[in-house]
Design an enzyme around this catalytic site. Structure first.
Site, PDB file in Angstrom:
ATOM      1  N   GLY A 141       0.818  -1.205   0.000  1.00  0.00           N
ATOM      2  CA  GLY A 141       0.000   0.000   0.000  1.00  0.00           C
ATOM      3  C   GLY A 141       0.850   1.251   0.000  1.00  0.00           C
ATOM      4  O   GLY A 141       2.012   1.237   0.406  1.00  0.00           O
ATOM      5  N   CYS A 142       0.279   2.352  -0.448  1.00  0.00           N
ATOM      6  CA  CYS A 142       1.008   3.610  -0.530  1.00  0.00           C
ATOM      7  C   CYS A 142       1.558   3.982   0.839  1.00  0.00           C
ATOM      8  O   CYS A 142       0.841   4.011   1.819  1.00  0.00           O
ATOM      9  CB  CYS A 142       0.096   4.722  -1.051  1.00  0.00           C
ATOM     10  SG  CYS A 142      -0.503   4.422  -2.714  1.00  0.00           S
ATOM     11  N   GLY A 143       2.861   4.249   0.882  1.00  0.00           N
ATOM     12  CA  GLY A 143       3.494   4.603   2.147  1.00  0.00           C
ATOM     13  C   GLY A 143       3.806   3.403   3.022  1.00  0.00           C
ATOM     14  O   GLY A 143       4.341   3.553   4.111  1.00  0.00           O
TER      15      GLY A 143
END
Length: 259
Positions: A99-101
């Site tokens: 996931g993003c981050g």
């Protein structure tokens, strides 16, 4: 949908001019997710479909597995989602996802245990075209902000569920949560505008969805999970074509029998 955006004035810089232009910015709000009053985690989400998101989030964390376990869901104005379920709250061994981050997590057991049988389903190419077009048409917020992912569930010849979110994982969690809340059956097909990494495919496999489709690509582990679970994995899905990476027998030519 105006409650999910902010108005903002920008300065557009061009080679021979400078001008003001109004833009809409999508809301991204932090929410904490509690299970039986115990804080399990938090996420940045589009503030819609929050009950579904909370249940889907806990499903991916390995706490909830069946609809009958969920007893009540409450969304608090102070940025909290409370889920009450007939389950034990214990510490889970988690894996950070793509996931993003790097903020997404799933339980290790959720990834590694054996897969159960999928809810069997067949999809004609004509239906696939209609499904994709209806999801894209429904995604008004994306057209206005260019900042959200859409995800839909096709069931019995209709778009049964549709959700948007700033995160592609969150949009899938909302679909999964809606199924666990009895709003639809897993016997259908999912279409997402996000790429199909391992956790995206895994959530669909664990809830029992047999056909998983994306406007974009899959990863190697996403494909491996689809093979292990027996999922029909469809990528680069457009109204007039699609690449079927695994189990193409569920995608039928128009006029053929689903039996």
């Amino acid at each position: 949908m105006t409650q999910f955006t902010l108005k903002y004035q920008t300065v557009v810089k061009e080679p021979h001019q400078e001008r003001l232009q109004g833009e809409e910015i999508v809301l991204e709000v932090p929410y904490r997710i509690y299970l039986n009053e115990v804080l399990i985690g938090s996420s940045m989400v589009l503030p819609t479909g929050l009950e579904e998101f909370g249940v889907g989030f806990l499903f991916a964390q390995g706490y909830i597995s069946r609809p009958e376990e969920v007893k009540e869901v409450r969304v608090c104005d102070q940025g909290a989602i409370y889920v009450y379920a007939d389950v034990e709250v214990t510490t889970k061994d988690t894996i950070v996802t793509s996931g993003c981050g790097g903020t997404g997590k799933i339980s290790r057991d959720f990834l590694e245990r054996d897969f159960e049988s999928l809810a069997e389903y067949r999809l004609h190419l004509k239906e696939m075209r209609q499904f994709i077009l209806e999801v894209l048409k429904a995604s008004e917020l994306q057209r206005r902000t260019h900042c959200v992912h859409a995800c839909g569930l096709w069931e019995e010849g209709r778009l049964a569920l549709f959700y948007e979110d700033v995160g592609r994982h969150n949009a899938v969690d909302k679909i999964v949560g809606a199924i666990l809340l009895g709003k639809a059956s897993p016997r259908g097909a999912v279409y997402t505008t996000g790429r199909l990494t391992s956790d995206m495919v895994l959530k669909c496999a664990r809830i029992g969805i047999p056909i998983v489709m994306s406007r974009t690509a899959t990863s190697s582990l996403g494909l491996e999970i689809a093979r292990r679970a027996g999922i029909t994995l469809v990528c680069y899905a457009r109204p007039d074509r699609a690449n079927v990476f695994h189990a193409p027998e569920r995608i039928l030519k128009d006029g053929s029998s689903p039996e």
